[in-house]
Motif scaffolding. Sequence first.
Motif, short mmCIF file in Angstrom:
data_model
loop_
_atom_site.label_atom_id
_atom_site.label_comp_id
_atom_site.label_asym_id
_atom_site.label_seq_id
_atom_site.Cartn_x
_atom_site.Cartn_y
_atom_site.Cartn_z
N ALA A 1 28.42 16.73 36.18
CA ALA A 1 28.17 18.16 36.25
C ALA A 1 27.00 18.45 37.20
O ALA A 1 27.04 19.41 37.99
CB ALA A 1 27.88 18.71 34.86
N THR A 2 25.96 17.62 37.11
CA THR A 2 24.81 17.80 38.01
C THR A 2 25.21 17.56 39.45
O THR A 2 24.82 18.31 40.35
CB THR A 2 23.68 16.83 37.61
OG1 THR A 2 23.32 17.07 36.25
CG2 THR A 2 22.47 17.02 38.50
N TYR A 3 26.03 16.52 39.67
CA TYR A 3 26.47 16.21 41.03
C TYR A 3 27.36 17.33 41.58
O TYR A 3 27.23 17.70 42.76
CB TYR A 3 27.23 14.88 41.04
CG TYR A 3 27.80 14.54 42.40
CD1 TYR A 3 26.98 14.12 43.43
CD2 TYR A 3 29.17 14.65 42.64
CE1 TYR A 3 27.50 13.82 44.68
CE2 TYR A 3 29.69 14.37 43.89
CZ TYR A 3 28.85 13.95 44.90
OH TYR A 3 29.36 13.66 46.14
N ASP A 4 28.25 17.85 40.75
CA ASP A 4 29.13 18.94 41.20
C ASP A 4 28.33 20.17 41.62
O ASP A 4 28.73 20.92 42.52
CB ASP A 4 30.11 19.32 40.09
CG ASP A 4 31.18 18.26 39.88
OD1 ASP A 4 31.35 17.42 40.77
OD2 ASP A 4 31.83 18.27 38.82
N GLN A 5 27.17 20.38 40.97
CA GLN A 5 26.37 21.56 41.27
C GLN A 5 25.41 21.35 42.45
O GLN A 5 25.24 22.23 43.29
CB GLN A 5 25.56 21.97 40.03
CG GLN A 5 24.78 23.28 40.21
CD GLN A 5 24.12 23.73 38.92
OE1 GLN A 5 24.24 23.06 37.90
NE2 GLN A 5 23.44 24.85 38.98
N TYR A 6 24.81 20.15 42.50
CA TYR A 6 23.76 19.92 43.49
C TYR A 6 24.12 18.87 44.56
O TYR A 6 23.37 18.70 45.52
CB TYR A 6 22.46 19.48 42.80
CG TYR A 6 21.91 20.52 41.86
CD1 TYR A 6 21.18 21.60 42.34
CD2 TYR A 6 22.12 20.41 40.49
CE1 TYR A 6 20.67 22.55 41.47
CE2 TYR A 6 21.61 21.36 39.60
CZ TYR A 6 20.89 22.42 40.11
OH TYR A 6 20.38 23.35 39.25
N GLY A 7 25.22 18.15 44.37
CA GLY A 7 25.56 17.08 45.31
C GLY A 7 24.62 15.91 45.14
O GLY A 7 24.19 15.59 44.04
N HIS A 8 24.26 15.26 46.26
CA HIS A 8 23.40 14.08 46.20
C HIS A 8 21.94 14.42 45.98
O HIS A 8 21.12 13.53 45.79
CB HIS A 8 23.53 13.27 47.49
CG HIS A 8 24.85 12.57 47.62
ND1 HIS A 8 25.23 11.54 46.79
CD2 HIS A 8 25.89 12.78 48.46
CE1 HIS A 8 26.43 11.13 47.13
NE2 HIS A 8 26.86 11.86 48.13
N VAL A 9 21.56 15.70 46.03
CA VAL A 9 20.18 16.11 45.80
C VAL A 9 19.98 16.35 44.32
O VAL A 9 20.60 17.23 43.74
CB VAL A 9 19.83 17.39 46.59
CG1 VAL A 9 18.39 17.79 46.31
CG2 VAL A 9 20.05 17.17 48.07
N ASP A 10 19.11 15.56 43.70
CA ASP A 10 18.82 15.70 42.27
C ASP A 10 17.76 16.79 42.10
O ASP A 10 16.64 16.66 42.60
CB ASP A 10 18.28 14.38 41.70
CG ASP A 10 18.12 14.43 40.19
OD1 ASP A 10 18.11 15.54 39.63
OD2 ASP A 10 17.98 13.35 39.59
N PRO A 11 18.09 17.88 41.39
CA PRO A 11 17.12 18.96 41.24
C PRO A 11 15.86 18.54 40.51
O PRO A 11 14.83 19.15 40.64
CB PRO A 11 17.89 20.03 40.43
CG PRO A 11 18.94 19.25 39.69
CD PRO A 11 19.33 18.14 40.61
N ASN A 12 15.94 17.47 39.73
CA ASN A 12 14.77 17.00 39.00
C ASN A 12 13.84 16.17 39.86
O ASN A 12 12.79 15.75 39.43
CB ASN A 12 15.20 16.17 37.78
CG ASN A 12 15.95 17.01 36.78
OD1 ASN A 12 15.60 18.15 36.54
ND2 ASN A 12 17.00 16.46 36.20
#
Length: 371
Positions: free
Chosen positions: A64-75
């Motif tokens: 889900a995180t990847y689908d939203q942000y791609g390879h950039v980890d928001p954390n």
Amino acid sequence: MAEKRDYYDVLGVGKSASEDEIKKSYRKLARQYHPDVNKAADAEAKFKEVKEAYDVLSDSQKRATYDQYGHVDPNQGFGGGGAGDFGGFGDIFDMFFGGGGRRDPNAPQRGNDLQYTMSVEFKDAVFGKETDIQIPRTESCDTCHGSGAKPGTKPETCSVCHGSGQQEVVQNTPFGRIVNRRACTNCSGTGRVIKDRCSNCHGSGKVKKQRKIHVRIPAGIDEGSQIRLSGEGEAGVRGGPAGDLYIVFRVKAHEFFDRDGDDIYCEVPLTFAQAALGDEIEIPTLTEKVKLKIPAGTQTGTYFRLKGKGVPRLRGYGQGDQHIKVTVVTPTKLSDEQKELLRRLSGAEGEAVQEHHESIFEKMKKAIRGD
């Protein structure tokens, strides 16, 4: 650094792919690029790329995180510096606002994680095993107990940065006074200076050792499975906890059995008589030999299933099944009596058989001569 490929493209699935589709594609690609099977120069790199993609897409939260942000980890902030640090933007904020929020250079730090790739035999992956491995890792120096200083001495607070690990550079510009913070050049940002270094670790506080670790291989692991051994990674710094050890498994191929998930597949030859008349044959399984009844008139390519004779389920109860594919083998050498029996059988069924005794090489020679 090369740009990472889209994880869905790596596994060859669409963004709406189910968990089973992702798992099936991963297993296929893992077998294709397994370094023990594929000797191409880029096979190992592709294997790791497939493994990385599967680790993310098989985890619902990571996916889900990847689908939203791609390879950039928001954390990870802007540029992977970690929340609160903002990576490469930290110095810009320091210049205009005088810094703040920096980590204490003398605070304990957790050690790095390690990864170990273990090759296991097919049946050891199925039934599990306990074994010992040797891994190289850094550990706290026994002589100085991790301080880096000679026994009887201790590190001193840096006289330049006074233990902060940072130096301030002040610049006067037309826009005003700008303060820039950077790592202290005297202590390399540690906030401490070791005058008398430990002779064993030379001031690092850590030494390289071969560590013997007992590993319990769970029953049912598959290609690419991994386990985590807490605290078996690199030693921490300044009293920090050790990192973890991740063991990734590569399963060797078996000469008779193939595996797909928790199911086992094998191929068994039948004679023409066995297929036509039926028979009871002995089949090897992972644990024992069992009897399998072959009905009369069985065709080549037919599958039979032995329920519960597959692989123990890694995260659940029970076992998979064993699937047997039968192949009718045509004999290459027949006695005169056998040939006569087949002629009579063919005649009884109304078939006209034209026998050819020329080899394929003789036929090719005639074709070349134009005969």
